[in-house]
Write a protein that holds these residues in place. Sequence first.
Motif, PDB file in Angstrom:
ATOM      1  N   ILE A 131      -3.696  -3.288   0.414  1.00  0.00           N
ATOM      2  CA  ILE A 131      -2.410  -3.751  -0.117  1.00  0.00           C
ATOM      3  C   ILE A 131      -2.085  -5.092   0.535  1.00  0.00           C
ATOM      4  N   VAL A 132      -1.729  -6.081  -0.288  1.00  0.00           N
ATOM      5  CA  VAL A 132      -1.274  -7.379   0.215  1.00  0.00           C
ATOM      6  C   VAL A 132       0.062  -7.694  -0.438  1.00  0.00           C
ATOM      7  N   ASP A 133       0.849  -8.550   0.233  1.00  0.00           N
ATOM      8  CA  ASP A 133       2.134  -8.936  -0.358  1.00  0.00           C
ATOM      9  C   ASP A 133       1.968 -10.171  -1.233  1.00  0.00           C
ATOM     10  N   LYS A 142      -8.162  -1.514   3.751  1.00  0.00           N
ATOM     11  CA  LYS A 142      -8.834  -0.421   3.049  1.00  0.00           C
ATOM     12  C   LYS A 142      -9.690   0.382   4.031  1.00  0.00           C
ATOM     13  N   GLY A 143      -9.963   1.613   3.666  1.00  0.00           N
ATOM     14  CA  GLY A 143     -10.902   2.426   4.439  1.00  0.00           C
ATOM     15  C   GLY A 143     -10.298   3.263   5.541  1.00  0.00           C
ATOM     16  N   LEU A 144      -8.961   3.261   5.698  1.00  0.00           N
ATOM     17  CA  LEU A 144      -8.345   4.108   6.718  1.00  0.00           C
ATOM     18  C   LEU A 144      -8.231   5.528   6.188  1.00  0.00           C
ATOM     19  N   ILE A 145      -8.530   6.509   7.020  1.00  0.00           N
ATOM     20  CA  ILE A 145      -8.400   7.908   6.616  1.00  0.00           C
ATOM     21  C   ILE A 145      -6.940   8.330   6.775  1.00  0.00           C
ATOM     22  N   VAL A 146      -6.352   8.830   5.706  1.00  0.00           N
ATOM     23  CA  VAL A 146      -4.936   9.198   5.706  1.00  0.00           C
ATOM     24  C   VAL A 146      -4.752  10.563   5.056  1.00  0.00           C
ATOM     25  N   GLU A 147      -3.519  11.056   5.160  1.00  0.00           N
ATOM     26  CA  GLU A 147      -3.180  12.326   4.526  1.00  0.00           C
ATOM     27  C   GLU A 147      -2.924  12.116   3.035  1.00  0.00           C
ATOM     28  N   LYS A 165      -1.356   3.526  -2.251  1.00  0.00           N
ATOM     29  CA  LYS A 165      -2.671   3.155  -2.771  1.00  0.00           C
ATOM     30  C   LYS A 165      -3.739   3.834  -1.922  1.00  0.00           C
ATOM     31  N   THR A 166      -4.245   4.913  -2.436  1.00  0.00           N
ATOM     32  CA  THR A 166      -5.295   5.668  -1.748  1.00  0.00           C
ATOM     33  C   THR A 166      -6.316   6.141  -2.784  1.00  0.00           C
ATOM     34  N   LYS A 167      -7.434   6.585  -2.288  1.00  0.00           N
ATOM     35  CA  LYS A 167      -8.426   7.214  -3.165  1.00  0.00           C
ATOM     36  C   LYS A 167      -8.980   8.442  -2.467  1.00  0.00           C
TER      37      LYS A 167
END
Length: 228
Positions: A131-133, A142-147, A165-167
């Motif tokens: 994500i950019v402003d 990108k690529g961070l592991i999140v819930e 914004k996740t996949k």
Amino acid sequence: MTYSSSNKGPKNTYFRQLPNLDYPSLANDRTSVYDYIQVKNIFKRAVLREDVIDSYFQFNKYLIQGDDRPDNVASKVYGDANLDWVVLTTNNIINVRDEWPMSQNDIQNYLTNKYTSEELAYIHHYETLQIVDSYQRLIQPKGLIVEEGHSVTFVDRGVSKTESKTKSISYLEYELDLNDAKREINILQPQYVEIYLRDMTNIMEYKKSEQFISRSLKKTENPRIISP
């Protein structure tokens, strides 16, 4: 200095670099306690010098292609498949099975033995997308592991925004990504191979001790000889 083809051949194999041990022969009960056989000292291992590790200009990034093995890579880069151990040791790879990317056939067998087809489709984890402003400033890499349901709130041009914004990453994608992550390795540039081989020879030589016989041979203790 460049690596010369005149240095090719069996003498460059890893086991030729290892020194020997004079080991008590245990062939049978009739063997004399003074009978010894020479074996390779497989426990002696060299570690890449810190100054070599720190000198990034001595290495090139290399992407392992397809089902290439260490000997295939050595043949392509150095023109000598026997230098596969140089590829491995300069990357501090000890266990090829676990630290080298699996072939297509091997990973297929690995996945089949570990998961069912349904399990491979399950979600393993979620990862962020970038994500950019409005000023192209990075808000979320990108690529961070999140819930699941992860979102980020930020201010863009004076307006508060919340974006999610996740996949999802399936177990199949996770395992393939782990395998592909092993494909990028460091390759010692060919002109430094001769130096590396000389260093290996020096490291593998024995120093003077009670067991010392020669620089490439030392005697081990014989458990069948009982001291009074």
